[in-house]
Motif scaffolding. Structure first.
Motif, short mmCIF file in Angstrom:
data_model
loop_
_atom_site.label_atom_id
_atom_site.label_comp_id
_atom_site.label_asym_id
_atom_site.label_seq_id
_atom_site.Cartn_x
_atom_site.Cartn_y
_atom_site.Cartn_z
N PRO A 187 0.84 -1.20 0.00
CA PRO A 187 0.00 0.00 0.00
C PRO A 187 0.88 1.25 0.00
CG PRO A 187 -0.56 -1.50 1.83
CD PRO A 187 0.75 -1.94 1.27
N THR B 262 -0.42 11.40 3.17
CA THR B 262 -1.87 11.18 3.14
C THR B 262 -2.37 10.72 4.51
OG1 THR B 262 -1.60 8.85 2.53
CG2 THR B 262 -1.75 10.45 0.72
N GLY C 236 3.60 11.28 14.08
CA GLY C 236 3.67 12.17 15.24
C GLY C 236 3.73 13.62 14.79
N GLY D 163 0.68 5.71 0.05
CA GLY D 163 -0.05 6.97 0.08
C GLY D 163 0.76 8.02 -0.65
N GLY D 164 1.30 8.97 0.11
CA GLY D 164 2.06 10.06 -0.50
C GLY D 164 3.52 9.72 -0.75
N ASN D 165 3.95 8.54 -0.34
CA ASN D 165 5.34 8.08 -0.49
C ASN D 165 6.34 9.04 0.17
OD1 ASN D 165 7.43 6.42 -1.22
ND2 ASN D 165 7.48 7.03 -3.37
N THR D 166 5.96 9.53 1.35
CA THR D 166 6.90 10.37 2.11
C THR D 166 7.49 9.60 3.30
OG1 THR D 166 5.23 11.23 3.64
CG2 THR D 166 5.54 12.44 1.58
N GLY D 167 7.13 8.34 3.42
CA GLY D 167 7.64 7.53 4.53
C GLY D 167 9.16 7.44 4.46
N VAL E 28 -6.07 0.88 4.71
CA VAL E 28 -7.00 1.90 5.21
C VAL E 28 -7.64 2.60 4.01
CG1 VAL E 28 -7.20 4.02 6.58
CG2 VAL E 28 -5.53 2.26 7.23
C1 LIG Z 1 10.11 16.26 5.17
C2 LIG Z 1 9.48 15.15 5.96
C3 LIG Z 1 9.12 15.38 7.28
C4 LIG Z 1 8.52 14.35 8.03
N1 LIG Z 1 8.18 14.62 9.32
C5 LIG Z 1 7.55 13.66 10.04
C6 LIG Z 1 7.19 13.91 11.39
O1 LIG Z 1 7.46 14.97 11.95
N2 LIG Z 1 6.53 12.93 12.06
C7 LIG Z 1 6.21 11.73 11.46
O2 LIG Z 1 5.60 10.87 12.11
N3 LIG Z 1 6.58 11.45 10.20
C8 LIG Z 1 7.24 12.38 9.47
N4 LIG Z 1 7.63 12.11 8.19
C9 LIG Z 1 7.39 10.76 7.64
C10 LIG Z 1 6.12 10.61 6.79
O3 LIG Z 1 5.70 11.82 6.25
C11 LIG Z 1 5.01 9.99 7.59
O4 LIG Z 1 5.39 8.67 7.95
C12 LIG Z 1 3.65 9.93 6.86
O5 LIG Z 1 2.70 9.49 7.79
C13 LIG Z 1 3.64 9.00 5.67
O6 LIG Z 1 2.47 9.26 4.91
P1 LIG Z 1 2.41 8.84 3.36
O7 LIG Z 1 1.02 9.05 2.87
O8 LIG Z 1 3.47 9.53 2.60
O9 LIG Z 1 2.71 7.27 3.46
P2 LIG Z 1 3.68 6.39 2.56
O10 LIG Z 1 5.06 6.88 2.61
O11 LIG Z 1 3.09 6.23 1.21
O12 LIG Z 1 3.58 4.99 3.35
C14 LIG Z 1 4.11 4.87 4.64
C15 LIG Z 1 3.67 3.51 5.24
O13 LIG Z 1 2.26 3.48 5.38
C16 LIG Z 1 1.69 2.44 4.57
N5 LIG Z 1 0.46 3.00 4.01
C17 LIG Z 1 0.30 4.17 3.32
N6 LIG Z 1 -0.99 4.38 3.04
C18 LIG Z 1 -1.66 3.32 3.55
C19 LIG Z 1 -3.04 2.96 3.59
N7 LIG Z 1 -4.00 3.72 3.05
N8 LIG Z 1 -3.38 1.80 4.20
C20 LIG Z 1 -2.44 0.99 4.77
N9 LIG Z 1 -1.13 1.29 4.75
C21 LIG Z 1 -0.75 2.44 4.16
C22 LIG Z 1 2.74 2.08 3.54
O14 LIG Z 1 2.62 0.76 3.10
C23 LIG Z 1 4.02 2.33 4.34
O15 LIG Z 1 4.30 1.22 5.14
C24 LIG Z 1 8.26 13.09 7.43
C25 LIG Z 1 8.63 12.88 6.09
C26 LIG Z 1 9.24 13.89 5.37
C27 LIG Z 1 9.60 13.60 3.93
#
Ligand SMILES: Cc1cc2nc3c(=O)[nH]c(=O)nc-3n(C[C@H](O)[C@H](O)[C@H](O)COP(=O)(O)OP(=O)(O)OC[C@H]3O[C@@H](n4cnc5c(N)ncnc54)[C@H](O)[C@@H]3O)c2cc1C
Length: 453
Positions: free
Chosen positions: A64, A135, A145, A66-70, A201
């Motif tokens: 899965p 996302t 967090g 989302g925004g690929n910022t993990g 989700v």
């Molecule tokens: C500049 C920067 C700052 C950041 N600061 C913080 C911070 O302060 N605190 C923090 O906690 N994180 C931070 N992060 C990390 C990141 O942004 C978070 O982990 C965010 O929650 C990931 O969201 P995403 O939609 O990009 O998920 P993704 O990167 O796409 O995925 C992250 C994980 O969630 C899973 N996933 C995604 N969507 C779903 C779904 N719908 N259902 C089930 N699983 C799913 C994926 O399989 C993967 O394991 C930061 C990242 C960057 C690049």
């Protein structure tokens, strides 16, 4: 199977051209990624369920995304998985102003939800720098967090309902947003922080907080981490409006200034050992309360200089020194990123031990630390780790666990730290977690390699 997926979501939403799939196949840090069998972009819960059913029957692994910022490699393919992009699940229901809740699709960005609810006088408790891309589904999956945990807790505290699809395509849903609901296992809470290993989700019901329109931000230069903690203790005791307390250090500020062309804080060319950025928020101007608190800061807080900003652009200028850290570090190279937390009682000693450990294991590496002071949470970024990355990870995580800390404070375990899970979780814990995983995903198709090595 690709044909089956095309029939479910439409041919335009099954991407296989390598030029198009590339951005889904590599993570934000550039450290993790691999080829995907296809990137599938469903539009709604039914399509997600049908895609998972097809993959489940074919025994094909799914990642899965989302925004690929993990930052721990959990949302990108490793060896031919199907990437399930949730970004098209971007519907937002009207704000429920009576319950102070809102229901949104998993693919909505944090920034979009903020904009949506702020128009009705509410806010989302969680906030962090990746808000424009991250996302809600990703926030839930990682239990994100960020900067306001001090006041509102992690994402878990903001979730009052989840709709999710299990590996076999069945849909679990509890979306009424009841503040009191003790009927059976709390599946929503189980899914929060499960990193895409238990369910996908699709919709989330969020608890909202009042929009606090008046803010004041202060940047304080201090002598050391111990001084930063003394300052925090003082401020926490006398500020009812405190929302954020961030910490960062000289090397990071130098890097941010070089990367962004910003002047050094306080109009000097030199940096101070450590910086604390705090923000207070309220419905009425919290400046007086902050000024009164700062006027009585104890000597051991070692405050060398301070800047206070009330107007939006001036506050953003102070925040920029903190929020540009990740970007500035990434511009300097591909960092080894570790995200750890220790109890505040050992935080200052731990920071020193951490620096000594990194210097010993990889003398040529460049260490940058910043993080969320109140939670004892340091983002450990190591540039030029070279072939010492594995040894550094082992040393830093072992040190953290030895001090009673967490090897993943907020980013999750992903694939990056899966090997080290037993450092923080006992054998019985891991066995219980494995049982839950097997029960909900017997074929092991959801995010294999994430969380469990
Ligand atoms: C500049 C920067 C700052 C950041 N600061 C913080 C911070 O302060 N605190 C923090 O906690 N994180 C931070 N992060 C990390 C990141 O942004 C978070 O982990 C965010 O929650 C990931 O969201 P995403 O939609 O990009 O998920 P993704 O990167 O796409 O995925 C992250 C994980 O969630 C899973 N996933 C995604 N969507 C779903 C779904 N719908 N259902 C089930 N699983 C799913 C994926 O399989 C993967 O394991 C930061 C990242 C960057 C690049």
């Amino acid at each position: 199977m690709i044909e089956q997926l095309r029939a479910i979501v439409g041919p335009a939403h099954v991407l296989t051209d390598p030029d198009v799939t590339a951005s889904y196949e590599r993570d934000w840090t550039g450290r993790f990624g691999g080829r995907a069998a296809a990137v599938v972009r469903p539009a709604n819960t039914d399509e997600v369920a049908a895609v998972l059913r097809a993959c489940h029957e074919a025994g094909h692994a799914v990642v899965p995304q989302g925004g690929n910022t993990g930052l721990v490699g959990g949302g990108v393919p490793r060896q031919g998985e199907v990437v399930l992009s949730l970004r098209r699940l971007d519907a937002m229901e009207p704000v429920d102003t009576v319950a102070a809740q809102v229901t949104v699709g998993a693919g909505v960005t944090l920034a979009a939800v903020q904009q949506h609810v702020r128009a009705r006088g509410f806010d989302v408790g969680v906030d962090f720098a990746a808000r424009d891309s991250a996302t809600i589904g990703g926030l839930v999956a990682t239990n994100a967090g960020g900067e306001r945990v001090l006041r509102y807790g992690m994402t878990r505290a903001s979730v009052v309902g989840i709709e999710a699809v299990l590996a076999d395509g069945s849909v679990v849903s509890r979306m009424h947003g009841l503040p009191k609901d003790n009927v059976g296992y709390d599946l929503a809470s189980l899914v929060v922080g499960s990193e895409g290993t238990l369910a996908v989700v699709t919709r989330v019901r969020l608890r909202l907080v009042p929009l606090l329109t008046e803010r004041v931000t202060a940047l304080l230069a201090v002598d050391s981490t111990a001084a930063a903690l003394a300052l925090l203790a003082h401020l926490r005791a006398c500020l009812s409006t405190l929302e954020c307390a961030e910490v960062f250090y000289a090397a990071g500020v130098d890097l941010v200034c070089a990367a962004t062309g910003r002047p050094h804080p306080f109009g000097t060319n030199h940096t101070h050992p450590a910086y604390v950025l705090i923000e207070c928020a309220a419905r009425h101007d919290p400046s007086d309360e902050l000024m009164a608190a700062l006027a009585t800061v104890p000597d051991q807080a070692g405050v060398r200089d301070s800047a206070i900003a009330v107007a939006g652009p001036a506050r953003e200028a102070l925040w920029a020194y903190r929020e540009h850290h990740t970007e500035a570090i990434n511009r300097a190279g591909v960092p080894l990123k570790l995200d750890v937390a220790v109890p505040l009682a050992v935080f200052a000693a731990f920071e020193a031990e951490l620096r000594a450990t990194v210097a010993e294991v990889a003398p040529d590496a460049e260490l940058h630390l910043f993080g969320h002071l109140n939670e004892g949470n340091l983002h450990v970024n190591i540039l030029a780790a070279g072939d010492r990355a594995e040894a550094l990870t082992e040393a830093v995580l072992t040190l953290t666990a030895g001090r009673g800390g967490s090897i993943s404070a907020e980013h999750g375990v992903g694939v990056a730290k899966a090997r080290w899970l037993p450092l923080c979780r006992g054998a019985a814990d891991v066995a219980a977690m494995t049982s839950v995983k097997r029960a909900l995903d017997p074929g092991g198709i959801l995010n294999p390699g994430v969380l469990f090595a």
